[in-house]
Structure formats: structure tokens, C-alpha cells
Design a protein around this motif. Sequence first.
Motif, mmCIF file in Angstrom:
data_model
loop_
_atom_site.group_PDB
_atom_site.id
_atom_site.type_symbol
_atom_site.label_atom_id
_atom_site.label_comp_id
_atom_site.label_asym_id
_atom_site.label_seq_id
_atom_site.Cartn_x
_atom_site.Cartn_y
_atom_site.Cartn_z
ATOM 1 N N LEU A 62 -1.358 -3.416 20.182
ATOM 2 C CA LEU A 62 -0.505 -4.472 20.716
ATOM 3 C C LEU A 62 -0.978 -5.826 20.195
ATOM 4 O O LEU A 62 -2.018 -5.941 19.565
ATOM 5 C CB LEU A 62 -0.545 -4.455 22.251
ATOM 6 C CG LEU A 62 -0.113 -3.146 22.921
ATOM 7 C CD1 LEU A 62 -0.298 -3.232 24.437
ATOM 8 C CD2 LEU A 62 1.358 -2.840 22.597
ATOM 9 N N GLU A 63 -0.191 -6.873 20.501
ATOM 10 C CA GLU A 63 -0.515 -8.223 20.024
ATOM 11 C C GLU A 63 -1.874 -8.686 20.553
ATOM 12 O O GLU A 63 -2.656 -9.290 19.833
ATOM 13 C CB GLU A 63 0.583 -9.195 20.475
ATOM 14 C CG GLU A 63 0.403 -10.606 19.961
ATOM 15 C CD GLU A 63 1.536 -11.521 20.403
ATOM 16 O OE1 GLU A 63 1.360 -12.752 20.325
ATOM 17 O OE2 GLU A 63 2.596 -11.004 20.836
ATOM 18 N N ARG A 64 -2.148 -8.409 21.845
ATOM 19 C CA ARG A 64 -3.433 -8.774 22.446
ATOM 20 C C ARG A 64 -4.200 -7.505 22.799
ATOM 21 O O ARG A 64 -3.604 -6.481 23.162
ATOM 22 C CB ARG A 64 -3.215 -9.608 23.718
ATOM 23 C CG ARG A 64 -2.680 -10.989 23.445
ATOM 24 C CD ARG A 64 -2.714 -11.835 24.717
ATOM 25 N NE ARG A 64 -1.824 -11.336 25.733
ATOM 26 C CZ ARG A 64 -0.535 -11.658 25.832
ATOM 27 N NH1 ARG A 64 0.000 -12.477 24.945
ATOM 28 N NH2 ARG A 64 0.214 -11.167 26.793
ATOM 29 N N THR A 65 -5.537 -7.594 22.701
ATOM 30 C CA THR A 65 -6.342 -6.432 23.096
ATOM 31 C C THR A 65 -6.158 -6.182 24.582
ATOM 32 O O THR A 65 -5.968 -7.109 25.375
ATOM 33 C CB THR A 65 -7.833 -6.670 22.795
ATOM 34 O OG1 THR A 65 -8.256 -7.891 23.411
ATOM 35 C CG2 THR A 65 -8.087 -6.706 21.310
ATOM 36 N N SER A 66 -6.230 -4.924 24.976
ATOM 37 C CA SER A 66 -6.018 -4.528 26.359
ATOM 38 C C SER A 66 -7.353 -4.404 27.082
ATOM 39 O O SER A 66 -8.423 -4.393 26.457
ATOM 40 C CB SER A 66 -5.247 -3.210 26.406
ATOM 41 O OG SER A 66 -4.003 -3.348 25.725
ATOM 42 N N PHE A 67 -7.289 -4.287 28.400
ATOM 43 C CA PHE A 67 -8.480 -4.377 29.255
ATOM 44 C C PHE A 67 -8.612 -3.115 30.094
ATOM 45 O O PHE A 67 -7.627 -2.623 30.642
ATOM 46 C CB PHE A 67 -8.324 -5.603 30.169
ATOM 47 C CG PHE A 67 -9.447 -5.797 31.144
ATOM 48 C CD1 PHE A 67 -10.591 -6.473 30.779
ATOM 49 C CD2 PHE A 67 -9.355 -5.320 32.449
ATOM 50 C CE1 PHE A 67 -11.627 -6.681 31.681
ATOM 51 C CE2 PHE A 67 -10.375 -5.513 33.359
ATOM 52 C CZ PHE A 67 -11.519 -6.201 32.976
ATOM 53 N N ILE A 68 -9.822 -2.568 30.170
ATOM 54 C CA ILE A 68 -10.067 -1.409 31.029
ATOM 55 C C ILE A 68 -11.353 -1.655 31.823
ATOM 56 O O ILE A 68 -12.354 -2.112 31.274
ATOM 57 C CB ILE A 68 -10.157 -0.097 30.219
ATOM 58 C CG1 ILE A 68 -10.222 1.110 31.168
ATOM 59 C CG2 ILE A 68 -11.325 -0.106 29.253
ATOM 60 C CD1 ILE A 68 -10.008 2.444 30.463
ATOM 61 N N HIS A 69 -11.292 -1.381 33.123
ATOM 62 C CA HIS A 69 -12.452 -1.540 33.997
ATOM 63 C C HIS A 69 -13.150 -0.190 34.148
ATOM 64 O O HIS A 69 -12.540 0.867 33.985
ATOM 65 C CB HIS A 69 -12.028 -2.076 35.365
ATOM 66 C CG HIS A 69 -13.177 -2.474 36.242
ATOM 67 N ND1 HIS A 69 -13.721 -1.614 37.189
ATOM 68 C CD2 HIS A 69 -13.899 -3.623 36.302
ATOM 69 C CE1 HIS A 69 -14.715 -2.237 37.800
ATOM 70 N NE2 HIS A 69 -14.847 -3.451 37.292
ATOM 71 N N ALA A 70 -14.441 -0.232 34.489
ATOM 72 C CA ALA A 70 -15.211 1.005 34.635
ATOM 73 C C ALA A 70 -14.581 1.950 35.657
ATOM 74 O O ALA A 70 -14.615 3.175 35.482
ATOM 75 C CB ALA A 70 -16.649 0.673 35.049
#
Length: 490
Positions: A62-70
Motif C-alpha cells: 500500500l501507499e503507507r506501511t501498515s501497523f501491527i501490534h504484538a
Amino acid sequence: MSEEILINVTPVETRVAVVENGVLQEVYIERSRSKGIVGNIYQGKVVRVLPGMQAAFVDVGLERTSFIHASDIASLAQDGSDHADIRSKIREGQQLTVQVTKDPMGTKGARLTTHLSVSSRYLVYMPGAGHLGVSHRIDDEDERQRLRELMETILREGTEDGSLPPDGYILRTAAEGAGEDELRADVDFLQRLWRAVQRRMKRDPAPSIIYEDLPLFMRTMRDLVRPGLEKVRIDSRESFQRVDEFAKDFLPELRAKLEYYPGERPIFDLYSVEDEIQRALGRKVELKSGGYLIIDQTEAMTTIDINTGAFVGHRNLEETIFKTNLEAAAALARQLRLRNLGGIIIIDFIDMKDPEHRRQVLRALERAMEKDYAKTSITGVSELGLVEMTRKRTRESLEHVLCEPCRFCHGRGSLKSPETVCYEVFREILREARAYESKSLLVLASQEVVDRLLDEESASVADLEEFIGASIQFQVEAMYTQEQFDVILL
């Protein structure tokens, strides 16, 4: 309660309106250039691990990197430790199969999870979850038990020793009243779909999309069709035929309710849907009694203020306040659905002295929110008359989808007054006169500012000319906003 769904399809945009008793309740919008991606499964690549936040950024294309929490990483959750380090399970450069749980919003990237799931009409399939659940919206305990037993029977048939498989399922609200054959068909469909997803997981490199959810008009049939639905009207013949084929395979009882709408009058003009959408973009919501709501959406939260307005009541002030708050509770619940407002929401009810009135208003709000398919949590009424609540946010609000920040006020919602700008002009003239020698200055400004400089502020301009020993001229610049101006040395 009668319910209709109106679907407006064009090459660039699909819009879905849910109408109850002739009143618009929900709007869903999907544009071909910016489709929602919640539910999509991607093969991603970890680009950065943040141990201090117990999170990581993942590139899924995607255009921006995505975020994942522990907490959203399955292998960490299975450890059962609150102190498990995210670095023990993932590292930079690692390939990770993830699913989107929240669309990118504003400057934030998409929110991800490794707890994967795929949906059908009646079921949500969660590989390896080992859990069988029933939607909390099915409140008949006998029906919940019937569905659970039916699913256990179907799932045991698929194992050699008759035990329950390690995978998980959730029976959706639409499963209420469903029979064994319908549930079995959904289980078979989900198993086939998951095998196809697994093949792509092994084959496709990161970053790439592994599974894409259905387009909006098809998801509508899967997710929004509820008991009591009277009709689904679609204004595109091609889309109608695709929905009809989908219903033929998965929702045969719905085919009789599908209708192609060829009318010359735009479909969203029915029930004044277009007008309701326009009103939903405003701050003020009028109540029938004469009171009103003021809704302000900010980055951190949404605030809703209730006022009696023109409503004076018939008995006493406390009764007037109580009736206004009751009406406001129903109206704001509808506005939350219509505007798709999520996150933290603060409701400023008019102060009520009677504890029973506060209890009844809170109960009215809870009943009104029962229709909402988004997960909500409501606190009690505080001494100040405030109610704090949260509403799960998975996609952008209606305002963020349809609007952008004002280029004149840059999203502030207000402009400096012509008087304020005039005084800024005076200060800039003094600054220029002290720095440079000039016999004449030219001020470029908007019509409103120049008019005030030549009228109400003319005496101040004359005093300033005498003080700096230079003449001041004014010129209107049609392209300038009210806050823009320039001082030029001649």
C-alpha cells in the motif's frame, strides 16, 4: 419496522443506503480509486520492529506501511505471557501473512492482524482458533443453543474420530433461523475458499494481495441483509444481474426481494437520501421539538452537545430538559451510524437533577444503539451530565470520505475577521517602514479587508501614513482569501 436497501452503482463509485421506515440510517461509499481494504489478506514484509511499542511496521504494497501490534500476532498471543517480546517472534525482513482490520485513516496506515478469517453469509471461519461462537445480536438463548449444537454436529462429521476440528467459527446474526443444509453449504464454501488462500500464500511473494473481499454491492447482500428487509433496489442492470446470481447460489430466499430500478429519477432521490447525506455533513442537527445537537469531529474524539433551542416545554424546566435529552438520545444514535463516527465519543446531555431522568436517558441511548452493528461501549451519566462511549472504527467517517480540509481556514473551521487582518496589515507596514526607506507602499488584500481599510479604518490609515512619512495605497486581489495580504514597497 420496514427496511429497504438502495444501491447506486456508477463506474467510479458505489453507494449503498439503508433506509428504515422511510428514514436514512446508514450510508456506505466505495470509490474505484480508493476502495476499502478491511478483510483483505496480504503477504507482507516486516520493514521495522519497534520493541518499545511492542509493534512493527509491515509493507503490504500500500501507499503507507501498515501497523501491527504484538497482541495481534497469533504466535505471541498463544504464548499466554503478558511480557512476551515481539522480537522473539518477528524480525525485519521476515515475510508475514496478515489481514487488514482497520482501513488507513488520515496519516495512519492500515491496522493488521495475523488472526486470519474469511466470511460467508452465515459464518466467519477462523483457521486454528479452536472456538465456536454465536453473534451476541442473537439474543434468544434457545436459538443460540440450537445453532451451536447444529454446528458441532456438522463439524464432527468432517473429522475421522468425531472430535471438533482445531479451527474456529462464529455464527453471524444472519444465521438466526438457518437450517443444517444452509450451514453445511457455508462450511464447505469456506473450506474451499481457505484452501485457495493457502495455495496463494505458498506461491505469491511479499508484498502482494492474497485474498480480496467482495465489492461493496456484493458485501451488502452478505452483511446488511437482515430479517424484516422488504426490498433491495439496484440502479445498475449489470450489478443487479451479478447480485441475482450471487443470491441464486447463496441466498435463494432473497431473490424475490431484489429489484432492478430503471427509473429516470435518481435512486438516491427516493426517501430524500441525497438531502440527508448533505445534512449529515453539517455540525447542527435539528430536533423535532425545536432543540438541536452540535456535532464536532476532531482527531482525538467526537463531541456532541445537546441544547433545548426553541423548545420551551409545557410544564417545567426539568421536564423540558428531560424530553429534549430523550429525543436527542435517539437522534444522536442515528447520527453515529449515518456519519460512521468512531473512536471516543463524549455526549454532553443537558444537566438533569433527577437521578431517574438520568437513568431513563441512558437507557434510551442504550436501546437506540442496539440497532448499531458496530461494537459500542457506554458509561453512565456523570455529575456533569456527560456520557463517555466508544464505537468501533474500521473505516473513515462520512465527512472524511466526502470532504477535505478547507483550503481557506486549513481545517480550523473559522477565519480571521477583516478587523484582525487590518491590524496585521498595520503591523507589517510598520515593520517594512523601519527596515526599508520608501515613499509609498502598496497593500494587496481581499475585497473585505480593503473595504474596511478604506472605511472603518481610514482614520487609522491616515495616522499611520503621517507616522511613517509615506503614502499607503490599496489594491483588491480577487484570488486572495480573507487572511491573505502582501505589503509591497514602491
